[in-house]
Write a protein that holds these residues in place. Structure first.
Motif, PDB file in Angstrom:
ATOM      1  N   THR A 126      -7.102  -3.219  12.935  1.00 54.18           N
ATOM      2  CA  THR A 126      -7.615  -2.194  11.888  1.00 54.18           C
ATOM      3  C   THR A 126      -6.804  -0.846  12.198  1.00 54.18           C
ATOM      4  O   THR A 126      -6.208  -0.206  11.326  1.00 54.18           O
ATOM      5  CB  THR A 126      -9.070  -1.911  12.019  1.00 54.18           C
ATOM      6  N   ASP A 127      -6.512  -0.504  13.683  1.00 54.24           N
ATOM      7  CA  ASP A 127      -5.414   0.458  13.996  1.00 54.24           C
ATOM      8  C   ASP A 127      -4.077   0.555  13.404  1.00 54.24           C
ATOM      9  O   ASP A 127      -3.782   1.397  13.027  1.00 54.24           O
ATOM     10  CB  ASP A 127      -5.532   0.775  15.484  1.00 54.24           C
ATOM     11  N   ALA A 128      -3.593  -0.863  13.732  1.00 50.71           N
ATOM     12  CA  ALA A 128      -2.176  -1.131  13.357  1.00 50.71           C
ATOM     13  C   ALA A 128      -2.181  -1.004  11.938  1.00 50.71           C
ATOM     14  O   ALA A 128      -0.994  -0.531  11.428  1.00 50.71           O
ATOM     15  CB  ALA A 128      -2.036  -2.393  13.779  1.00 50.71           C
ATOM     16  N   LEU A 129      -3.049  -1.214  11.105  1.00 47.41           N
ATOM     17  CA  LEU A 129      -2.851  -1.098   9.645  1.00 47.41           C
ATOM     18  C   LEU A 129      -3.354  -0.004   8.994  1.00 47.41           C
ATOM     19  O   LEU A 129      -3.484   0.528   7.661  1.00 47.41           O
ATOM     20  CB  LEU A 129      -3.697  -2.302   9.027  1.00 47.41           C
ATOM     21  N   ALA A 130      -3.807   1.123   9.838  1.00 48.78           N
ATOM     22  CA  ALA A 130      -4.327   2.471   9.311  1.00 48.78           C
ATOM     23  C   ALA A 130      -3.239   3.005   8.621  1.00 48.78           C
ATOM     24  O   ALA A 130      -2.186   2.939   8.728  1.00 48.78           O
ATOM     25  CB  ALA A 130      -4.483   3.429  10.548  1.00 48.78           C
ATOM     26  N   GLY A 131      -3.587   3.327   7.226  1.00 49.10           N
ATOM     27  CA  GLY A 131      -2.815   4.207   6.287  1.00 49.10           C
ATOM     28  C   GLY A 131      -2.171   3.297   4.949  1.00 49.10           C
ATOM     29  O   GLY A 131      -1.555   3.723   4.208  1.00 49.10           O
ATOM     30  N   THR A 132      -2.474   2.060   5.547  1.00 51.68           N
ATOM     31  CA  THR A 132      -1.872   1.196   4.472  1.00 51.68           C
ATOM     32  C   THR A 132      -3.171   0.931   3.390  1.00 51.68           C
ATOM     33  O   THR A 132      -4.136   0.931   3.899  1.00 51.68           O
ATOM     34  CB  THR A 132      -1.503  -0.303   4.867  1.00 51.68           C
ATOM     35  N   ASP A 133      -2.977   0.409   2.338  1.00 50.51           N
ATOM     36  CA  ASP A 133      -3.916  -0.062   1.351  1.00 50.51           C
ATOM     37  C   ASP A 133      -3.977  -1.477   1.158  1.00 50.51           C
ATOM     38  O   ASP A 133      -4.448  -1.795   0.078  1.00 50.51           O
ATOM     39  CB  ASP A 133      -3.915   0.752   0.021  1.00 50.51           C
ATOM     40  N   LEU A 134      -3.621  -2.244   2.063  1.00 46.46           N
ATOM     41  CA  LEU A 134      -3.764  -3.762   1.845  1.00 46.46           C
ATOM     42  C   LEU A 134      -5.027  -4.206   2.267  1.00 46.46           C
ATOM     43  O   LEU A 134      -5.783  -3.724   3.077  1.00 46.46           O
ATOM     44  CB  LEU A 134      -2.606  -4.265   3.102  1.00 46.46           C
ATOM     45  N   THR A 135      -5.507  -5.253   1.512  1.00 46.27           N
ATOM     46  CA  THR A 135      -6.731  -6.157   1.816  1.00 46.27           C
ATOM     47  C   THR A 135      -6.641  -6.971   2.583  1.00 46.27           C
ATOM     48  O   THR A 135      -5.552  -8.031   2.530  1.00 46.27           O
ATOM     49  CB  THR A 135      -7.538  -6.561   0.414  1.00 46.27           C
TER      50      THR A 135
END
Ligand code: LLP
Length: 417
Positions: free
Chosen positions: A260-269
């Motif tokens: 989740t941290d690595a994906l912060a700021g993306t709007d991917l599901t």
């Protein structure tokens, strides 16, 4: 954490004595704990609550209908790899729009079935498959939602037979091929690229390979976006390991936080495809000691379960904890626990210290809920085990024991004329 516990010197599955189950339903017997299954699903799913996501249980780990239904009730989607798994998932009431379809060899009929069911997406593993899906979808007047499975060439540091994301593996497309494939996909009439997919292996005991793969995938995602192709879903596959023995895999919470941290700021599901971490420690295989035998070089405990019931020890040399169902505190002996099949690879444990058990006693083989029954076979014309789900005090026969009649049913016509 699981709900197979010893109380007053006897093994229980939740509130039910395992010995009682064996007496009623016979052995070999798979016993699953519904509370454990729910707990594992909850723990995994809630680890990703910070991000839009679907947790798709990997049906290959355990495809029992009742078990799939229980997971479906918790909100699980499913990751499937065959028409048979699609059939099971739909039968268990899983909504089609929560089903993703992976695998390198999808046949035309299977693609048709999945399109007609309206699954969320195909995880496509080759150009040939992409073209086939386009053609099939066009014929059916449908549009197929797809992601491409990218092989990030990352070493998952697990058993070589269950590593999938390295260059030498048959899975997915390499990153450079993928960019071209996405461009081709975007031009195809009956294809809609909606995601990126990757699965690097199974029984991973550290987070680093996942993060390394994620890094590569996110760099690729950027290039894809720059090329004008936008996707909504990022499928990270399955693979989180469990403790069979002394392994210390990360807790799902830790795993979820890192991703989740690595994906912060993306709007991917995010889509996740866990199998083992949900089902593995939710099941045991109960077996009866048939004989003990001592040769000049070894002690053997011969049980009524075999490699046809649980293939993992023979196939991967995997460790499964084996304990008495009713421990008696006897001294230990170094033994091989073997089955009745006529192969020397037919063992459940080798060189294992076990109490000096006697014929007629029950043993529990732990961590057998994933890749246990699903990999079982009828080798040596052995009828497959029954599967029981215990839910509190409730006992559900999730699969009846096969009979001799079942063994020959599909062949009888040929001799009866
Ligand atoms: N997604 C894909 C595309 C997969 O190939 C697999 C497993 C999974 C998800 C689920 O992986 P898990 O979360 O369970 O690690 N028979 C072997 C395991 C084979 C795994 C194959 N693919 C064993 O008994 O260890």
């Amino acid at each position: 954490m699981h709900y197979f516990e010893y109380k007053n010197g006897e093994l229980y599955a939740e509130n039910v004595k395992v010995a009682d189950l064996a007496a009623t339903y016979g052995t070999p017997l798979y016993v699953y704990s519904a509370a454990t299954l729910r707990r594992h699903f909850e723990a995994f799913d809630s680890a990703f609550e910070g991000i839009e996501h679907i947790t798709c249980f990997s049906v290959k780990a355990n495809s029992n209908l009742k078990l799939l239904q229980l997971l479906g009730e918790q909100g699980a989607g499913m990751d499937i790899v065959s028409g048979g798994e699609l059939f099971r998932a739909l039968k268990a009431g899983i909504p089609a729009d929560k089903i993703v379809y992976s695998g390198v060899g999808k046949r035309t009929e299977e693609i048709e079935e999945a399109l007609l069911a309206g699954i969320l997406m195909f995880n496509v593993e080759s150009m040939g498959e992409l073209e086939r899906i386009n053609a099939v979808a066009k014929d059916l007047g449908k549009v197929a939602r797809i992601s491409l499975r990218i092989n990030p060439d990352v070493d998952p540091k697990t058993h070589p037979y269950i590593s999938t994301g390295m260059k030498k593996n048959k899975f997915g497309l390499d990153i450079e091929q993928s960019l071209l494939a996405y461009k081709a996909a975007a031009e195809m009439e009956a294809i809609e690229p909606i995601g990126i997919d990757c699965h690097i292996g199974s029984q991973l005991t550290t987070i680093e390979p996942f993060l390394e793969a994620l890094d590569k995938i996110m760099a690729f995602h950027k290039r894809l976006t720059e090329a004008g192709i936008t996707v909504k879903y990022l499928d990270l596959g399955g693979g989180l390991g469990i403790p069979y023995d002394a392994e210390e895999p990360p807790h799902p919470t830790e795993f979820g936080k890192a991703i989740t941290d690595a994906l912060a700021g993306t709007d991917l599901t995010l889509i996740l495809e866990p199998g083992r971490v949900i089902a593995g420690n939710s099941g045991i295989l109960v077996t009866n000691v048939v004989y003990t035998k001592t040769t000049p070089s070894k002690h053997f405990v011969i049980v009524d379960s075999a490699m046809n019931d649980l293939a993992r020890p023979s196939l991967y040399g995997s460790y499964h904890l084996i304990s008495e169902v009713a421990p008696k505190g006897r001294p230990e002996k170094n033994v091989d626990v073997v089955g009745p099949i006529c192969e020397s690879t037919d063992f459940l444990a080798r060189d294992r210290d076990l109490p000096d058990v006697e014929p007629g006693e029950l043993l529990a083989v732990f961590s057998a809920g994933a890749y246990g029954f699903t990999m079982s076979s009828n080798y040596n014309s052995r009828a497959r085990a029954a599967e029981i789900i215990v839910d509190g005090d409730k006992v559900i026969v999730a699969r009846k024991r096969e009979t001799y009649r079942d063994l020959v049913e599909l062949e009888l016509e040929s001799i009866e004329g």
